[in-house]
Scaffold this motif. Structure first.
Motif, PDB file in Angstrom:
ATOM      1  N   LEU A  97       0.951  -1.210  -0.058  1.00 10.88           N
ATOM      2  CA  LEU A  97       0.169   0.109  -0.142  1.00 10.88           C
ATOM      3  C   LEU A  97       0.884   1.295   0.007  1.00 10.88           C
ATOM      4  O   LEU A  97       1.791   1.462   0.805  1.00 10.88           O
ATOM      5  N   HIS A  98       0.428   1.993  -0.941  1.00 11.98           N
ATOM      6  CA  HIS A  98       1.314   3.344  -0.997  1.00 11.98           C
ATOM      7  C   HIS A  98       0.548   4.581  -0.618  1.00 11.98           C
ATOM      8  O   HIS A  98      -0.751   4.740  -1.059  1.00 11.98           O
ATOM      9  N   LEU A  99       1.054   5.281   0.533  1.00 11.06           N
ATOM     10  CA  LEU A  99       0.181   6.293   0.848  1.00 11.06           C
ATOM     11  C   LEU A  99       0.756   7.933   0.362  1.00 11.06           C
ATOM     12  O   LEU A  99       2.098   7.994   0.867  1.00 11.06           O
ATOM     13  N   PHE A 100       0.184   8.474  -0.112  1.00  7.91           N
ATOM     14  CA  PHE A 100       0.633   9.984  -0.714  1.00  7.91           C
ATOM     15  C   PHE A 100      -0.437  11.021   0.128  1.00  7.91           C
ATOM     16  O   PHE A 100      -1.382  11.065   0.210  1.00  7.91           O
ATOM     17  N   ASP A 101       0.438  11.843   0.914  1.00  9.90           N
ATOM     18  CA  ASP A 101       0.019  13.038   1.520  1.00  9.90           C
ATOM     19  C   ASP A 101       1.149  14.243   1.892  1.00  9.90           C
ATOM     20  O   ASP A 101       2.322  13.656   1.811  1.00  9.90           O
ATOM     21  N   VAL A 102       0.895  15.458   1.876  1.00 14.12           N
ATOM     22  CA  VAL A 102       1.844  16.408   2.349  1.00 14.12           C
ATOM     23  C   VAL A 102       2.427  16.179   3.794  1.00 14.12           C
ATOM     24  O   VAL A 102       3.494  16.684   4.008  1.00 14.12           O
ATOM     25  N   PHE A 103       1.471  15.682   4.500  1.00 16.34           N
ATOM     26  CA  PHE A 103       1.913  15.628   6.199  1.00 16.34           C
ATOM     27  C   PHE A 103       2.360  16.971   6.426  1.00 16.34           C
ATOM     28  O   PHE A 103       1.702  17.796   6.037  1.00 16.34           O
ATOM     29  N   GLU A 104       3.504  17.043   7.174  1.00 18.49           N
ATOM     30  CA  GLU A 104       4.031  18.228   7.733  1.00 18.49           C
ATOM     31  C   GLU A 104       4.855  18.938   6.749  1.00 18.49           C
ATOM     32  O   GLU A 104       5.594  20.076   7.259  1.00 18.49           O
ATOM     33  N   THR A 105       5.143  18.515   5.628  1.00 16.75           N
ATOM     34  CA  THR A 105       6.251  19.041   4.654  1.00 16.75           C
ATOM     35  C   THR A 105       5.795  20.565   4.351  1.00 16.75           C
ATOM     36  O   THR A 105       6.660  21.413   4.073  1.00 16.75           O
ATOM     37  N   LEU A 106       4.492  20.731   4.287  1.00 14.78           N
ATOM     38  CA  LEU A 106       4.123  22.225   3.612  1.00 14.78           C
ATOM     39  C   LEU A 106       4.482  23.522   5.035  1.00 14.78           C
ATOM     40  O   LEU A 106       4.948  24.331   4.990  1.00 14.78           O
ATOM     41  N   GLN A 107       4.189  22.985   6.118  1.00 19.99           N
ATOM     42  CA  GLN A 107       4.652  23.829   7.358  1.00 19.99           C
ATOM     43  C   GLN A 107       6.158  23.943   7.594  1.00 19.99           C
ATOM     44  O   GLN A 107       6.523  24.922   7.925  1.00 19.99           O
ATOM     45  N   GLU A 108       6.771  22.748   7.170  1.00 20.19           N
ATOM     46  CA  GLU A 108       8.385  22.746   7.401  1.00 20.19           C
ATOM     47  C   GLU A 108       8.908  23.756   6.407  1.00 20.19           C
ATOM     48  O   GLU A 108       9.856  24.478   6.625  1.00 20.19           O
ATOM     49  N   ASP A 109       8.502  23.757   5.039  1.00 22.27           N
ATOM     50  CA  ASP A 109       9.006  24.507   3.951  1.00 22.27           C
ATOM     51  C   ASP A 109       8.350  25.981   3.973  1.00 22.27           C
ATOM     52  O   ASP A 109       7.230  26.172   3.509  1.00 22.27           O
ATOM     53  N   GLY A 110       9.241  27.066   4.384  1.00 23.47           N
ATOM     54  CA  GLY A 110       9.174  28.209   4.256  1.00 23.47           C
ATOM     55  C   GLY A 110       8.719  28.955   2.865  1.00 23.47           C
ATOM     56  O   GLY A 110       8.020  29.732   2.514  1.00 23.47           O
ATOM     57  N   THR A 111       9.335  28.215   2.030  1.00 27.10           N
ATOM     58  CA  THR A 111       9.431  28.758   0.503  1.00 27.10           C
ATOM     59  C   THR A 111       8.390  27.907  -0.556  1.00 27.10           C
ATOM     60  O   THR A 111       8.833  27.370  -1.443  1.00 27.10           O
ATOM     61  N   VAL A 112       7.038  27.840  -0.059  1.00 32.50           N
ATOM     62  CA  VAL A 112       6.119  26.986  -0.781  1.00 32.50           C
ATOM     63  C   VAL A 112       5.981  27.927  -2.336  1.00 32.50           C
ATOM     64  O   VAL A 112       5.803  29.044  -2.284  1.00 32.50           O
ATOM     65  N   ASP A 113       5.820  26.876  -3.360  1.00 37.06           N
ATOM     66  CA  ASP A 113       5.600  27.609  -4.725  1.00 37.06           C
ATOM     67  C   ASP A 113       3.933  27.597  -4.987  1.00 37.06           C
ATOM     68  O   ASP A 113       3.280  27.358  -3.751  1.00 37.06           O
ATOM     69  N   ALA A 114       3.505  28.036  -6.049  1.00 32.74           N
ATOM     70  CA  ALA A 114       2.033  28.483  -6.354  1.00 32.74           C
ATOM     71  C   ALA A 114       1.289  27.368  -5.867  1.00 32.74           C
ATOM     72  O   ALA A 114       0.490  27.137  -5.389  1.00 32.74           O
ATOM     73  N   GLU A 115       1.599  25.862  -6.428  1.00 33.46           N
ATOM     74  CA  GLU A 115       1.027  24.530  -6.251  1.00 33.46           C
ATOM     75  C   GLU A 115       0.658  24.416  -4.901  1.00 33.46           C
ATOM     76  O   GLU A 115      -0.355  24.073  -4.325  1.00 33.46           O
ATOM     77  N   ALA A 116       1.701  24.478  -4.060  1.00 31.69           N
ATOM     78  CA  ALA A 116       1.877  24.217  -2.672  1.00 31.69           C
ATOM     79  C   ALA A 116       0.980  24.869  -2.001  1.00 31.69           C
ATOM     80  O   ALA A 116       0.435  24.872  -0.965  1.00 31.69           O
ATOM     81  N   ALA A 117       1.028  26.372  -2.370  1.00 32.67           N
ATOM     82  CA  ALA A 117       0.358  27.406  -1.767  1.00 32.67           C
ATOM     83  C   ALA A 117      -1.132  27.086  -2.023  1.00 32.67           C
ATOM     84  O   ALA A 117      -1.913  27.551  -1.000  1.00 32.67           O
ATOM     85  N   VAL A 118      -1.521  26.613  -3.088  1.00 32.35           N
ATOM     86  CA  VAL A 118      -3.296  26.266  -2.964  1.00 32.35           C
ATOM     87  C   VAL A 118      -3.831  25.277  -2.111  1.00 32.35           C
ATOM     88  O   VAL A 118      -4.458  25.497  -1.388  1.00 32.35           O
ATOM     89  N   VAL A 119      -2.658  24.139  -1.658  1.00 31.40           N
ATOM     90  CA  VAL A 119      -2.769  23.040  -0.713  1.00 31.40           C
ATOM     91  C   VAL A 119      -3.016  23.654   0.500  1.00 31.40           C
ATOM     92  O   VAL A 119      -3.759  23.645   1.394  1.00 31.40           O
ATOM     93  N   ARG A 120      -1.883  24.553   0.702  1.00 28.37           N
ATOM     94  CA  ARG A 120      -1.663  25.232   2.119  1.00 28.37           C
ATOM     95  C   ARG A 120      -3.082  26.185   2.480  1.00 28.37           C
ATOM     96  O   ARG A 120      -3.358  26.066   3.431  1.00 28.37           O
ATOM     97  N   ALA A 121      -3.382  26.921   1.474  1.00 26.69           N
ATOM     98  CA  ALA A 121      -4.511  27.726   1.581  1.00 26.69           C
ATOM     99  C   ALA A 121      -5.825  27.013   2.016  1.00 26.69           C
ATOM    100  O   ALA A 121      -6.613  27.335   2.905  1.00 26.69           O
ATOM    101  N   HIS A 122      -5.990  25.981   1.534  1.00 24.69           N
ATOM    102  CA  HIS A 122      -7.270  25.185   1.521  1.00 24.69           C
ATOM    103  C   HIS A 122      -7.105  24.290   2.813  1.00 24.69           C
ATOM    104  O   HIS A 122      -8.256  24.433   3.606  1.00 24.69           O
TER     105      HIS A 122
END
Ligand code: SAM
Length: 233
Positions: A97-122
């Motif tokens: 079983l393969h599990l895909f999720d951002v988990f805490e990677t968006l919080q760790e990364d201060g320099t999110v690009d536009a795609e990551a920003a959409v997920v973070r905003a939601h």
């Protein structure tokens, strides 16, 4: 109306059924072979958040159990704290079983690009923690976590084939990207369950994607859609 028919109509079961139907719900017994799945759902809710109703949770286990005889591995995109992943684990046997999720990677990364920003905003600060999911699923064999923004997090996994996929990324864009990655890799007869099918944006993505494809698209009344792959696609 005969006395027997009247008794039937006024029985507690019939009254309950009518009351639930008026509220848009059903009550139904579950066959003995699926009772363990109800226990697994209950146990999962005790251990972590599970963002779906019992019918949807049971549907996942039914499809995973059926997919075990097909070639391919299994996947979930959108894991959060691992609730639905635990249900898949309960039914998957030895299948990887393969599990895909951002988990805490968006919080760790201060320099999110536009795609990551959409997920973070939601999702804001509401993300599952990888360690939490690892602990929850520690007792199950062949579970692989792929942290990071999907579909980038699937780089290097292009050769995989899948018998079952649970697509639960909430957003239309993620859903479109999930279909683009998983659908061509589904085995014939393989199943993909999409969540959030009540959302018009997500529903529209499925409608567009399967408009000219031969696969069976089943809208389930508890907020999911089930795709059954026809042939190689
Ligand atoms: C609705 S939750 C999943 C709930 C889980 N399946 C359950 O039922 O317990 C959606 C998850 O998808 C993640 N997510 C959304 N878009 C993503 C993307 N593009 N890449 C990775 N993770 C994403 C979110 O962070 C969130 O944890």
């Amino acid at each position: 109306m005969s006395p027997a028919a009247l008794r039937q109509r006024l029985s507690p079961g019939a009254l309950l059924r009518r009351l639930l139907a008026a509220r848009g719900s059903i009550q139904t017994p579950v066959a003995t072979e699926w009772r363990a799945s109800l226990t697994a759902i209950d146990e999962t809710r005790r251990r972590t958040a599970l963002l779906m109703n019992d019918a949807a949770a049971l549907q996942i286990q039914i499809c995973v159990a059926a997919a075990r005889r097909l070639p391919g591995e299994m996947a979930e995109a959108g894991v959060l704290t691992g609730g639905s992943a635990r249900l898949i684990c309960e039914a998957k046997g030895q299948t990887p079983l393969h599990l895909f999720d951002v988990f805490e990677t968006l919080q760790e990364d201060g320099t999110v690009d536009a795609e990551a920003a959409v997920v973070r905003a939601h999702f804001g600060a509401v993300h599952g923690q990888r360690i939490q999911v690892e602990r929850l699923l520690a007792g199950y064999p062949a579970v692989m976590l792929h942290p990071g923004l999907f579909p980038r997090s699937a780089a290097g996994l292009e050769a995989l084939r899948f018998s079952f996929v649970h697509l639960d990324l909430d957003l239309p864009k993620g859903t479109r990207e999930g279909l683009a990655f998983f659908y061509p890799r589904l085995s014939p007869g393989g199943m993909l369950i999409g969540d959030d099918y009540g959302d018009p944006g997500v529903r529209g993505v499925f409608a567009d994607y399967f408009a000219d494809r031969p696969d069976t698209v089943i809208a389930l009344p508890w907020g999911q859609v089930l795709i059954v792959k026809q042939g190689e696609g």
